[in-house]
Design a protein around this motif. Sequence first.
Motif, PDB file in Angstrom:
ATOM      1  N   ALA A 179      55.031  36.960  30.454  1.00  0.00           N
ATOM      2  CA  ALA A 179      55.090  36.242  29.178  1.00  0.00           C
ATOM      3  C   ALA A 179      56.079  36.922  28.249  1.00  0.00           C
ATOM      4  CB  ALA A 179      53.699  36.205  28.540  1.00  0.00           C
ATOM      5  N   SER A 180      56.003  38.277  28.241  1.00  0.00           N
ATOM      6  CA  SER A 180      56.899  39.042  27.368  1.00  0.00           C
ATOM      7  C   SER A 180      58.358  38.819  27.773  1.00  0.00           C
ATOM      8  CB  SER A 180      56.524  40.509  27.463  1.00  0.00           C
ATOM      9  OG  SER A 180      57.490  41.298  26.857  1.00  0.00           O
ATOM     10  N   LYS A 181      58.560  38.789  29.122  1.00  0.00           N
ATOM     11  CA  LYS A 181      59.917  38.595  29.638  1.00  0.00           C
ATOM     12  C   LYS A 181      60.447  37.218  29.236  1.00  0.00           C
ATOM     13  CE  LYS A 181      62.475  39.562  33.834  1.00  0.00           C
ATOM     14  NZ  LYS A 181      62.429  39.711  35.261  1.00  0.00           N
ATOM     15  N   ILE A 182      59.539  36.224  29.353  1.00  0.00           N
ATOM     16  CA  ILE A 182      59.932  34.852  28.975  1.00  0.00           C
ATOM     17  C   ILE A 182      60.301  34.814  27.493  1.00  0.00           C
ATOM     18  CG2 ILE A 182      59.059  32.487  28.650  1.00  0.00           C
ATOM     19  CD1 ILE A 182      57.406  32.982  31.264  1.00  0.00           C
ATOM     20  N   GLN A 183      59.435  35.478  26.697  1.00  0.00           N
ATOM     21  CA  GLN A 183      59.695  35.498  25.254  1.00  0.00           C
ATOM     22  C   GLN A 183      61.029  36.173  24.949  1.00  0.00           C
ATOM     23  OE1 GLN A 183      56.445  37.384  23.240  1.00  0.00           O
ATOM     24  NE2 GLN A 183      55.015  35.739  23.723  1.00  0.00           N
ATOM     25  N   GLN A 184      61.235  37.327  25.632  1.00  0.00           N
ATOM     26  CA  GLN A 184      62.491  38.053  25.389  1.00  0.00           C
ATOM     27  C   GLN A 184      63.695  37.233  25.790  1.00  0.00           C
ATOM     28  OE1 GLN A 184      62.575  41.940  27.119  1.00  0.00           O
ATOM     29  NE2 GLN A 184      60.800  42.604  25.948  1.00  0.00           N
ATOM     30  N   GLN A 185      63.575  36.608  26.968  1.00  0.00           N
ATOM     31  CA  GLN A 185      64.700  35.804  27.448  1.00  0.00           C
ATOM     32  C   GLN A 185      64.953  34.635  26.498  1.00  0.00           C
ATOM     33  OE1 GLN A 185      66.603  36.912  30.100  1.00  0.00           O
ATOM     34  NE2 GLN A 185      68.018  35.401  29.264  1.00  0.00           N
ATOM     35  N   ALA A 186      63.815  34.024  26.018  1.00  0.00           N
ATOM     36  CA  ALA A 186      63.952  32.899  25.087  1.00  0.00           C
ATOM     37  C   ALA A 186      64.649  33.370  23.813  1.00  0.00           C
ATOM     38  CB  ALA A 186      62.574  32.330  24.759  1.00  0.00           C
ATOM     39  N   LEU A 187      64.253  34.575  23.387  1.00  0.00           N
ATOM     40  CA  LEU A 187      64.853  35.149  22.182  1.00  0.00           C
ATOM     41  C   LEU A 187      66.351  35.376  22.391  1.00  0.00           C
ATOM     42  CD1 LEU A 187      63.548  36.145  19.507  1.00  0.00           C
ATOM     43  CD2 LEU A 187      63.675  38.451  20.429  1.00  0.00           C
ATOM     44  N   ILE A 188      66.664  35.990  23.530  1.00  0.00           N
ATOM     45  CA  ILE A 188      68.080  36.260  23.849  1.00  0.00           C
ATOM     46  C   ILE A 188      68.845  34.954  23.959  1.00  0.00           C
ATOM     47  CG2 ILE A 188      69.603  37.114  25.686  1.00  0.00           C
ATOM     48  CD1 ILE A 188      67.595  39.378  26.141  1.00  0.00           C
ATOM     49  N   ASP A 189      68.184  33.947  24.625  1.00  0.00           N
ATOM     50  CA  ASP A 189      68.863  32.668  24.839  1.00  0.00           C
ATOM     51  C   ASP A 189      69.131  31.915  23.544  1.00  0.00           C
ATOM     52  OD1 ASP A 189      68.953  33.189  27.464  1.00  0.00           O
ATOM     53  OD2 ASP A 189      67.341  31.826  28.058  1.00  0.00           O
ATOM     54  N   HIS A 247      38.774  44.196  43.173  1.00  0.00           N
ATOM     55  CA  HIS A 247      38.989  42.888  42.570  1.00  0.00           C
ATOM     56  C   HIS A 247      39.336  43.021  41.084  1.00  0.00           C
ATOM     57  CE1 HIS A 247      38.556  38.668  41.633  1.00  0.00           C
ATOM     58  NE2 HIS A 247      37.721  39.007  40.636  1.00  0.00           N
ATOM     59  N   ARG A 248      38.552  43.935  40.456  1.00  0.00           N
ATOM     60  CA  ARG A 248      38.803  44.150  39.020  1.00  0.00           C
ATOM     61  C   ARG A 248      40.214  44.696  38.795  1.00  0.00           C
ATOM     62  NH1 ARG A 248      33.255  46.949  37.131  1.00  0.00           N
ATOM     63  NH2 ARG A 248      32.065  45.075  36.719  1.00  0.00           N
ATOM     64  N   GLU A 249      40.579  45.679  39.660  1.00  0.00           N
ATOM     65  CA  GLU A 249      41.902  46.300  39.539  1.00  0.00           C
ATOM     66  C   GLU A 249      42.992  45.254  39.721  1.00  0.00           C
ATOM     67  OE1 GLU A 249      42.750  49.145  38.538  1.00  0.00           O
ATOM     68  OE2 GLU A 249      44.873  49.206  39.102  1.00  0.00           O
ATOM     69  N   GLN A 250      42.754  44.398  40.745  1.00  0.00           N
ATOM     70  CA  GLN A 250      43.736  43.355  41.025  1.00  0.00           C
ATOM     71  C   GLN A 250      43.864  42.415  39.825  1.00  0.00           C
ATOM     72  OE1 GLN A 250      43.026  41.525  44.781  1.00  0.00           O
ATOM     73  NE2 GLN A 250      44.911  40.319  44.702  1.00  0.00           N
ATOM     74  N   ARG A 251      42.702  42.077  39.273  1.00  0.00           N
ATOM     75  CA  ARG A 251      42.683  41.156  38.134  1.00  0.00           C
ATOM     76  C   ARG A 251      43.412  41.786  36.931  1.00  0.00           C
ATOM     77  NH1 ARG A 251      43.920  36.980  36.417  1.00  0.00           N
ATOM     78  NH2 ARG A 251      43.128  36.387  34.395  1.00  0.00           N
ATOM     79  N   ARG A 252      43.153  43.134  36.788  1.00  0.00           N
ATOM     80  CA  ARG A 252      43.799  43.840  35.674  1.00  0.00           C
ATOM     81  C   ARG A 252      45.314  43.805  35.835  1.00  0.00           C
ATOM     82  NH1 ARG A 252      45.864  48.429  34.109  1.00  0.00           N
ATOM     83  NH2 ARG A 252      45.927  49.252  36.223  1.00  0.00           N
ATOM     84  N   ARG A 253      45.715  44.040  37.120  1.00  0.00           N
ATOM     85  CA  ARG A 253      47.158  44.007  37.397  1.00  0.00           C
ATOM     86  C   ARG A 253      47.732  42.633  37.108  1.00  0.00           C
ATOM     87  NH1 ARG A 253      48.162  47.486  42.864  1.00  0.00           N
ATOM     88  NH2 ARG A 253      47.702  49.490  41.961  1.00  0.00           N
ATOM     89  N   GLU A 254      46.968  41.619  37.520  1.00  0.00           N
ATOM     90  CA  GLU A 254      47.440  40.242  37.284  1.00  0.00           C
ATOM     91  C   GLU A 254      47.622  39.975  35.791  1.00  0.00           C
ATOM     92  OE1 GLU A 254      45.413  38.215  41.219  1.00  0.00           O
ATOM     93  OE2 GLU A 254      44.666  37.660  39.223  1.00  0.00           O
ATOM     94  N   VAL A 255      46.622  40.474  35.025  1.00  0.00           N
ATOM     95  CA  VAL A 255      46.698  40.263  33.566  1.00  0.00           C
ATOM     96  C   VAL A 255      47.941  40.957  33.016  1.00  0.00           C
ATOM     97  CG1 VAL A 255      45.572  40.827  31.365  1.00  0.00           C
ATOM     98  CG2 VAL A 255      44.222  39.909  33.260  1.00  0.00           C
ATOM     99  N   VAL A 256      48.149  42.228  33.497  1.00  0.00           N
ATOM    100  CA  VAL A 256      49.326  42.976  33.024  1.00  0.00           C
ATOM    101  C   VAL A 256      50.599  42.248  33.423  1.00  0.00           C
ATOM    102  CG1 VAL A 256      50.642  45.122  33.329  1.00  0.00           C
ATOM    103  CG2 VAL A 256      48.174  45.214  32.981  1.00  0.00           C
ATOM    104  N   GLU A 257      50.616  41.776  34.685  1.00  0.00           N
ATOM    105  CA  GLU A 257      51.813  41.075  35.159  1.00  0.00           C
ATOM    106  C   GLU A 257      52.046  39.797  34.370  1.00  0.00           C
ATOM    107  OE1 GLU A 257      51.387  40.768  39.387  1.00  0.00           O
ATOM    108  OE2 GLU A 257      51.729  42.917  39.637  1.00  0.00           O
ATOM    109  N   GLU A 258      50.929  39.079  34.099  1.00  0.00           N
ATOM    110  CA  GLU A 258      51.063  37.847  33.305  1.00  0.00           C
ATOM    111  C   GLU A 258      51.627  38.165  31.918  1.00  0.00           C
ATOM    112  OE1 GLU A 258      47.202  36.065  33.289  1.00  0.00           O
ATOM    113  OE2 GLU A 258      47.339  35.556  35.423  1.00  0.00           O
ATOM    114  N   ALA A 259      51.097  39.270  31.334  1.00  0.00           N
ATOM    115  CA  ALA A 259      51.573  39.666  30.000  1.00  0.00           C
ATOM    116  C   ALA A 259      53.047  40.040  30.059  1.00  0.00           C
ATOM    117  CB  ALA A 259      50.749  40.835  29.471  1.00  0.00           C
ATOM    118  N   LEU A 260      53.397  40.784  31.156  1.00  0.00           N
ATOM    119  CA  LEU A 260      54.806  41.179  31.321  1.00  0.00           C
ATOM    120  C   LEU A 260      55.700  39.961  31.467  1.00  0.00           C
ATOM    121  CD1 LEU A 260      54.830  44.295  33.667  1.00  0.00           C
ATOM    122  CD2 LEU A 260      55.855  44.095  31.393  1.00  0.00           C
TER     123      LEU A 260
END
Lengths: 130, 437
Positions: free
Chosen positions: B72-82, B57-70
Amino acid sequence: MSSNELRRILFVEDEADIQAVAQVALEGVGGFTVKICSSGEEALQSAEAFAPQLILSDVMMPGMDGPTTLAALRRLPALADTPAIFMTAKVQPQEVEQLRTDGVIEVIAKPFDPMTLAQQIKDIWQRRHV
Amino acid sequence: MNRYHRRHLGRRPMLLPFAVPWASEAGAAGLSGAQAGTAMALVIAVAVVLMAGLALHREQRRREVVEEALAASKIQQQALIDTMVDAVIIIDDMGRIQNFNPAAEAMFGHAASKVIGQNIRLLMPEPHHSAHDGYLARHKETGVRCVLGRRSEVEALRRDGSRFPVELAVTAMKIHGRRLFSGLLRDITERRKVERLKDEFIATISHELRTPLTAIRGSLGLINGGVVGELPAQSAALIRLAHDNSERLLLLVDDLLDVERLGSGRMEFHFVSLALMPLIEEAIAKNAAVAEKHAVQCVIVRHLDGASVHGDPQRLLQVLGNLLSNACKFSPRDSTVEIDVMHREDRVRIDIRDYGPGIAEELRPRLFSRFAQGDTGNTRQSGGTGLGLCISKAIVERHGGEIGFVPGAEVGTTFYLELAALGSMPSPNAIDQGRKE
């Protein structure tokens, strides 16, 4: 005197002050016979009768500029092959390069040295006729 | 052993303090030793499963956090590019467009949805239109870079077929083993227009200043040259003074134009392989009038025959001419300016040594800046524009070289110029010949 010796120069220049200086430099110092024209149009009217061996022309002139004047003179059969030199204050490298493509044998920068102008022209003439 | 097992085994001793009291309770309830052991094993097994579940569960949660961060980062990057003012286009190693931001849409007149997946050639006029696939293939095979890693100015093609100039910077990246290239493009149509206006302005100013100067210098030159007769001594001296100053004014016009062109990076250089010694000899010959005027002799004290450099001959002559004329101007009459040419590792060095009064201490730090002239009578008498060294430095830097000076121990100054030596070094016996000219 060889038949190749330069004697007759058609000088096209709109600035009266520069005409005066060049006249002394070419006739007085250089011993040439010079026909001075104040515009491209005047050059076209006088050129054939004067039968110059060399055309020496300013570049920036009101009305017909130097390259236009030269192109028009070239259409006169008697002047089709007459060597020409531009004498100009437009001396930036790309400008000189462009002027050379207009079919002149040399570009002389203004301000010219009146004491050496005639010799400079003689040297250019000599190089061409060696 | 995977991470799960490591975690599991690592935690095992921690279970015992909880397991033991329950086992004691089982014993107290009348279970046999074997039964108690089985129960205990069961409890441990359940605990292990629970812990494993927790770890998962912890591992899954960690992955979720990483994925959420990724994400978010992708959204930020795309927003920046856009929102970027510059166009951003990402292509794969086959040249297919992967990303086409709104600025690119506005710049090229293509909708992203229409061009994604299409070949980047679509945005290029000839000759790059036909050649671009070849550039990519060659880069893939040989690593040869055309535009990668540097800024370049190229022409681009709008949807309506019109061409426009862009500044382009391309970066390569590798994602999941796939090579991608991201291009940043800036429309420089306006900049080019401004540059053209500036060029025209400079050309006009240059022409307007030169025209009256031609008449002034010409008239004075003819009188000075005695063409129109002899003048009384005092008049002749004044005419000479006026003539010399018209020369100086002309130099100033030329130097100002050079400073402007160098400052804006628009001075043209035509680099070729150059034999060094003939270039130095030409510079000395061109400077003969200045040397004569100051009664100074320029002498090459050491030759470096066969040395060559990569440079623009006219510009290097300008630098050498500047150093030589400075040396002559500041030399005492009947002295010598020595030119010493030598190797310095993979460079050639030209020393120009004078025996003048030296450079004032306070002037030294700003000697290569614009209008750096001493205020003393000595330097003012030199009649320079104060721009020569500044121009020389910029020219030498464009050659990847170095210019500087070393004050003499008691008198004089040595200015030096170092440039990369080209090709084969001259044979040692060509060096140190020390012949005089």
